[in-house]
Design an enzyme around this catalytic site. Structure first.
Site, mmCIF file in Angstrom:
data_model
loop_
_atom_site.group_PDB
_atom_site.id
_atom_site.type_symbol
_atom_site.label_atom_id
_atom_site.label_comp_id
_atom_site.label_asym_id
_atom_site.label_seq_id
_atom_site.Cartn_x
_atom_site.Cartn_y
_atom_site.Cartn_z
ATOM 1 N N CYS A 1 1.010 -1.403 0.083
ATOM 2 C CA CYS A 1 0.133 -0.301 0.272
ATOM 3 C C CYS A 1 1.053 1.384 0.133
ATOM 4 C CB CYS A 1 -0.251 -0.334 1.071
ATOM 5 S SG CYS A 1 -1.181 1.720 1.710
ATOM 6 N N CYS B 1 0.025 4.178 2.635
ATOM 7 C CA CYS B 1 0.619 2.977 3.984
ATOM 8 C C CYS B 1 1.697 3.927 4.552
ATOM 9 C CB CYS B 1 0.637 1.722 4.908
ATOM 10 S SG CYS B 1 -1.161 1.512 3.603
#
Length: 290
Positions: free
Chosen positions: A39, A42
């Site tokens: 991600c 993230c």
């Protein structure tokens, strides 16, 4: 991503969630960060949350949940996208948000729930700096970690990196080849692959002591300087390795079909120390323009 740092950040698991998150939230609010290695957002939000946890000095703690490894927890909280952040207080889920927010909005979110930075704890007497890890000891430690948790691929990546520092490029490459896709694209794995390119140059190369002796006897021995620089770079002493390449450039920029310049550029791709890379780039440019 970076490993969580104590004391305000920890990895949460399904087995320990009740104790580490729910019960702990009865005394201290717990921010739960659901994330994944693949991600992109993230990688922006995670370090920012860890910074805030440190800045707030324990006013809240941060629980990190890797949704790929903790699918049971992700399902329990009905996580549909990452990053997603949840706030647990007094044993209850009280709020949350999806996506990566800037620091100002994160602070407002915490303030809305009565979470303000605590005073920094009194500084303890400065501890002496830890001695640098011995690469061979680190390999032994990580081999045991892999044996204890054979399904934990992060240990295998760590072992591959440690092996590279000892010169065991073949075994390191085998470990890297067997990494799952999410770790194979990790920044550390990519840099390790680049290091393997340097390590391949060391096949049958003399040990560092022999190369240093050759340079002491003849400072103009650019082949020895190149091999010593590669050895130092692979062993983790990037600054010393780059210094050898710069010295090659000072002495003969055309040597080996621009070997010094090419080695420096390849090294820049391997290193994650932006300050060092920027400094050496400037030195390289000055030498090339002189």
């Amino acid at each position: 991503m970076n490993q969580p740092a104590a004391p305000y950040v920890f990895d949460a698991t399904a087995a320990q969630f009740e104790e580490e998150v729910i019960r702990r939230s009865m005394q201290t609010p717990v921010l739960v960060d659901f994330w994944a290695e693949w991600c992109g957002p993230c990688k922006t939000l995670g370090p920012l949350l860890e910074k805030l946890a440190s800045d707030y000095h324990g006013a809240f703690v941060l629980a990190k949940v890797d949704v790929d490894k903790q699918q049971e927890l992700a399902a329990a909280f009905q996580i549909r996208s990452v990053p997603t952040v949840m706030l647990v207080k007094d044993g209850q889920l009280v709020d949350g948000f999806p996506g990566a927010l800037p620091e100002g909005q994160l602070r407002e979110f915490l303030k809305h729930h009565g979470i303000e930075p605590a005073e920094a704890p009194a500084e303890a007497e400065a501890a002496p700096e830890a001695a640098p890890l011995d690469p061979h000891q680190e390999v032994l430690r990580l081999r045991k970690a892999v044996e204890a948790e054979p399904d934990k691929d992060e240990h295998k990546l760590d072992l591959a990196l440690a092996l590279l520092q000892t010169g065991a490029a073949g075994e390191a490459e085998q470990l890297l080849d067997r990494l799952p896709a999410n770790l194979a694209t990790d920044d550390r794995a990519i840099r390790a692959r680049a290091k393997l390119g340097f390590a391949a140059l060391l096949k049958d190369a003399p040990p560092a002591e022999v190369l240093q002796a050759a340079i002491a006897a003849d400072p103009g021995d650019l082949r020895a300087r190149h091999l010593l620089g590669v050895r130092q770079l692979v062993a983790g002493d990037a600054e010393a390795g780059l210094a050898q390449f710069l010295e090659m450039l000072r002495r003969d920029r055309k040597y080996g079909d621009d070997l010094a310049r090419k080695s420096l550029i390849d090294a820049f791709r391997v290193l994650d120390d932006e300050d060092l890379v920027s400094k050496v780039r400037r030195q390289m440019s000055a030498l090339l323009l002189a």
